[in-house]
Design a protein around this motif. Structure first.
Motif, short mmCIF file in Angstrom:
data_model
loop_
_atom_site.label_atom_id
_atom_site.label_comp_id
_atom_site.label_asym_id
_atom_site.label_seq_id
_atom_site.Cartn_x
_atom_site.Cartn_y
_atom_site.Cartn_z
N ILE B 137 30.34 29.25 45.66
CA ILE B 137 30.18 29.01 44.22
C ILE B 137 30.33 30.32 43.44
CG2 ILE B 137 28.50 28.35 42.46
CD1 ILE B 137 27.48 26.21 44.41
N GLN B 140 33.86 31.52 43.18
CA GLN B 140 34.58 30.88 42.07
C GLN B 140 34.23 31.55 40.74
OE1 GLN B 140 36.94 28.36 41.83
NE2 GLN B 140 37.15 28.68 44.03
N GLU B 141 32.96 31.89 40.59
CA GLU B 141 32.53 32.53 39.34
C GLU B 141 33.21 33.90 39.19
OE1 GLU B 141 28.27 32.70 38.96
OE2 GLU B 141 28.36 33.59 36.95
N LEU B 143 36.15 34.69 40.46
CA LEU B 143 37.54 34.42 40.10
C LEU B 143 37.65 34.10 38.61
CD1 LEU B 143 38.86 32.24 43.06
CD2 LEU B 143 39.36 34.63 42.55
N MET B 144 36.67 33.34 38.11
CA MET B 144 36.71 32.97 36.70
C MET B 144 36.59 34.22 35.82
SD MET B 144 34.79 29.76 34.99
CE MET B 144 33.16 30.36 34.69
N GLU B 146 37.52 37.12 36.59
CA GLU B 146 38.75 37.90 36.70
C GLU B 146 39.86 37.33 35.83
OE1 GLU B 146 39.43 38.04 40.92
OE2 GLU B 146 37.87 39.56 41.22
N ASN B 147 39.69 36.10 35.37
CA ASN B 147 40.63 35.49 34.43
C ASN B 147 40.25 35.80 32.98
OD1 ASN B 147 42.41 34.18 36.04
ND2 ASN B 147 41.48 32.15 35.86
#
Lengths: 431, 425
Positions: B137, B140-141, B143-144, B146-147
């Protein structure tokens, strides 16, 4: 907080006055309501920013800022909102409540006066809005449109609505397109300004400690020069009850992203239209709008298919959107699970604790919204736009009466319309 | 409990320190419908190296945030977030560089919710399976984030600014650093930092203060282990590691952020005064009311995304400013010139007096927000000053203070600039 007092103070000008004494600030807004329309959306989006630049009395931003700083940091901000297919264009002010102003000068009346001037007597040149202000604000609007890509979650939702509602006014994006914005000129904007000012309904909202009679007097004075056409524009939202196509559309876009964004759009159908707003709020909380929702507890927590998955319902338009941030490899799996959870709600496969939690969350959120001036203002505008007959503070009590059967019934006609995916891939030109 | 009143701003607060060291602040807010409780540890992403039981322990980046995520798991298999949410409370948590906070607000059932809050934050329960699952989880956070260009540019700037201080690493950590996190690491951090003398409980609303202290005593009876000593690395020079960094991302318009290191080791009223001086100076220089902002805006060099801020944490402080701009060099050149003029001549007295009024009014309006009050009070307790005295600190800042600040920190050799330009699509 006391129940609101509504008064029609001029032709097509409605004043809502909510007395509240717990806040440090007061709140005042003036909002023109107009149909969301591709031809005028960008003009309306830029208009309050241009009007905010200078008035006949205070012709440039520096003198306006000096006035606001002198009013203990009062803020008057241009605000353009979208409620269903209605574009709400105007100003929102927050200012220190007179009770806390050192020396007890009236910050409220001077803020109201300045807001009235911004709306009614902008600085002009040759009878038109000033070209340099229009040029700068047009550029800023275009920058804001360009920057819509920065937040991939919101971008994905916008693209979904764009594609799903093409041909409907709802599909017109909030700020218009770059091409719409690029066409803004001094002449077209001045013309639209005059039309909007004379021909649209104006909603005025006040919340704070001032006496309602004083508020009315102050607002009347601030708006005394408002032109009013005999015939005012009506605006409402067209609701589509079922998807337009027979097949679900599934557009995919690629971008250089680390995480994929999935946005799914649904039509709520007739049953939802008949259900009250409280039932829809609870439906949303059960499905994907709360920390005990099916999407949160199953798609995120139990199956770890995403970092977030949540839903919202636009009651005005009868549309529901689910948005989820996912591993690009897991798009299919996550999408299937999101739909499976919706089926569970439709089938009444909802545990009593899930329903109670959702209802509790909604009741609590509605009650505590009354602790925030910004939320109160927005809920009253919602009320006006949707023509509700009850007050926002009554919604919490209404939510207490909603049953699981009401929620299942409200969900009965929901149909998937469009699935939009933004995912990783070789960057490509255009769409 | 000790009652302090602040009549000029219409606020009051009850203060207490329990025998176990827990500090409690109760802020009455009559007329509001809900109540809020905010339970915070003086422990954040930057507290990576600390002394526990005589030995220094190094922990991987991202551990404070990871711990925050895992705290909601209870030994009986329940999840405290779900428990609170199911009662209609709006519950959440966050981790900053120097604080981890757990909070809820509700319109009924406050006492029961408070007990749950104090209970779950005091209960450490981690299994290898649940830690493994959380890794996915949080992955994913990460990665988010990094966007998210705002997050990316912020850490680019901090890495350019600081050589050693742990604020340079993301609070979330990276995929590599969170791979090192085990239940044992989490237990060690919880033991060291989540003890009553390193924590504060703040409430806002209409609850009787004595009752809150009583519940806290009942749930958290043990004595605290003291406030752990932390190590943020040797003091750094005023200059940045590198003056400039750049990268490309999918952004609509190029954006930039400038950072400057300011004073170190701030605490107490000195911290409050320094922070207020920083905010008043930055606002005078390029806030929305300034001549410079107006000029840059009219020339199209900046737009309304231009913002500034000031941070104190982990033994350091820094200022930052920036936004979307197609010519950040021109913007910064003009800022440096304006700062020189401000340093030499001081601010215009009328302007500065008005600006102080504006900051005063806006600070007072912040007392409408329970989140703002609770965070502000908790932070000021950890920093050692009185949050409700902040409005009066404003009047203590003089034009000379602003001139001095501008002269000291706007030297180009002190600045680290990070740029994100639009990727060619």
């Amino acid at each position: 907080m006391k129940t609101a007092i509504h008064t029609q103070i001029m032709h097509g000008v409605n004043l809502t006055c909510v007395s509240a004494y717990q806040f440090k600030t007061g709140c005042l807004s003036m909002t023109l309501l107009t149909r969301l329309d591709k031809k005028t959306v960008a003009l309306n989006a830029v208009l309050p920013s241009v009007l905010r630049r200078g008035t006949a009395r205070l012709p440039d931003t520096l003198s306006i800022q000096a006035e606001l700083d002198g009013l203990y940091g009062a803020r008057i901000e241009p605000v353009v909102r979208r409620k269903g297919e209605v574009q709400c264009v105007g100003f929102l002010a927050s200012f220190l409540d007179d009770a806390f102003v050192p020396g007890r000068q009236s910050v409220f009346s001077r803020t109201a006066r300045l807001m009235g001037e911004m709306l009614l007597s902008p600085v002009t040149s040759g009878g038109r809005l000033r070209g340099d202000y229009v040029a700068v604000e047009r550029e800023n609007l275009m920058d804001a449109i360009r920057a819509e890509i920065n937040d991939k979650r919101i971008y994905s939702i916008n693209r979904l609505v764009d594609i799903m509602c093409r041909g409907e006014r709802y599909g017109v994006s909030r700020n218009g397109t770059l091409a719409d914005a690029g066409k803004i000129s001094v002449a077209t904007l001045t013309k639209q300004y005059r039309q909007l000012l004379a021909g649209s309904r104006l909603e005025v909202f006040y919340c704070g400690s001032a006496e309602p009679a004083e508020v009315e007097r102050t607002v009347r004075e601030a708006l005394s020069a408002l032109p009013r056409a005999a015939e005012l524009e009506g605006c409402s939202t067209d609701v589509l009850f079922t998807p337009k196509g027979s097949r679900v559309r599934k557009p995919v876009e690629e971008m250089d992203v680390t995480q994929a964004n999935l946005a799914m759009g649904f039509r709520m159908g007739q049953a939802a239209r008949k259900a009250g707003p409280a039932a829809l709020m609870i439906l949303n909380a059960v499905y994907g709008g709360s920390a005990t929702s099916k999407l949160f507890l199953n798609v995120r927590e139990r199956l770890s298919l995403c970092y977030y998955a949540s839903s919202y319902i636009d009651r005005h338009k009868g549309v529901m959107v689910v948005s989820s941030g996912i591993d690009p490899e897991k798009c299919g799996e996550a999408g299937a699970e999101i739909l499976a959870q919706l089926e569970a709600v439709k089938n009444g496969d909802v545990e009593p604790w899930e329903f109670d939690s959702a209802r509790h969350t909604v009741v609590s959120a509605l009650s505590s919204a009354m602790d925030s001036m910004g939320r109160i203002e927005d809920m009253y505008l919602d009320r006006t736009v949707s023509g509700m007959t009850y007050l926002p503070e009554d919604l919490a009590a209404m939510a207490l009466d909603v049953t699981l059967e009401d929620v299942v019934k409200a969900a009965g006609d929901i149909k998937l319309d469009t699935v939009y995916l933004l995912t990783k891939g070789a960057a490509e030109d255009g769409t | 409990m000790e009652l302090k009143e602040y009549p000029a701003i219409g606020e009051k607060a009850y203060y207490d320190t329990l025998p176990n060291g827990l500090r409690i602040v109760v802020v009455p807010k009559p007329g509001f419908r809900r109540d809020m409780a905010f339970f915070a540890a003086n422990y954040g992403g930057a507290d990576r190296r600390f002394r526990s039981g005589g030995t220094w322990i190094d922990t991987p980046a991202g551990v404070a945030h990871f711990l925050e995520h895992k705290m909601f798991d209870m030994p009986d298999g329940s999840n405290a977030l779900t428990t609170l949410s199911s009662r209609g409370a709006g519950a959440n948590a966050f981790t900053s560089a120097d604080m981890t906070a757990y909070h809820f607000d509700c319109v009924d059932g406050f006492e029961e919710n408070l007990k749950t809050l104090l209970q779950f934050v005091s209960t450490a329960y981690f299994t290898p399976e649940s830690v493994e699952k959380e890794r996915g989880i949080i992955g994913q956070e990460i990665l988010m984030s990094e966007n998210d260009p705002d997050s990316v540019i912020y850490y680019d700037m901090l890495r350019s600014l600081f050589r050693r201080n742990p604020v340079r690493e993301s609070i979330l950590g990276t995929e590599q650093t969170i791979a090192e996190i085990t239940p044992e690491v989490l237990y060690a951090c919880h033991r060291a930092f989540y003890n009553p003398s390193n924590m504060v409980l703040v409430t806002a609303g209409n609850q009787p203060p004595e009752k809150i202290a009583e519940i806290a005593m009942e749930i958290i009876p043990e004595r605290g282990a003291g406030r752990p000593e932390r190590d943020y690395g040797r003091e750094e020079s005023a200059e940045p590691v590198q003056a400039f960094s750049a990268r490309e991302m999918d952004v609509g318009i190029p954006m930039y952020l400038t950072g400057v290191k300011t004073a170190g080791n701030l605490s107490g009223r000195r911290a409050a005064k320094f922070e207020m001086t920083a905010m008043l100076t930055l606002g005078s220089l390029f806030g929305r009311s300034s001549k410079l902002y107006d000029d840059l805006y009219n020339e199209g060099l900046i737009n309304d995304t231009f913002t500034y801020d000031f941070e104190i944490s982990a033994g350091i402080s820094y200022l930052m400013f920036g936004g979307e701009s197609r010519d950040h060099e021109a913007v910064n050149g003009r800022i440096i010139r304006a700062a020189k003029a401000l340093a030499a001549n001081g601010p215009d007295p009328d302007f500065f007096a008005r600006w102080k009024n504006a900051v005063y009014g806006r600070m007072l309006s912040g007392f409408n927000s329970f989140d703002n009050i609770c965070y502000g009070v908790a932070n000021s307790v950890f920093m050692g000053y009185d949050y409700f005295e902040m409005p009066s600190v404003i009047s203590s800042v003089s034009g000379e203070d602003a001139a001095d600040f501008a002269g000291r920190y706007f030297d180009p050799s002190l600045m680290a600039v990070s740029l994100i330009s639009s990727a060619q699509r």
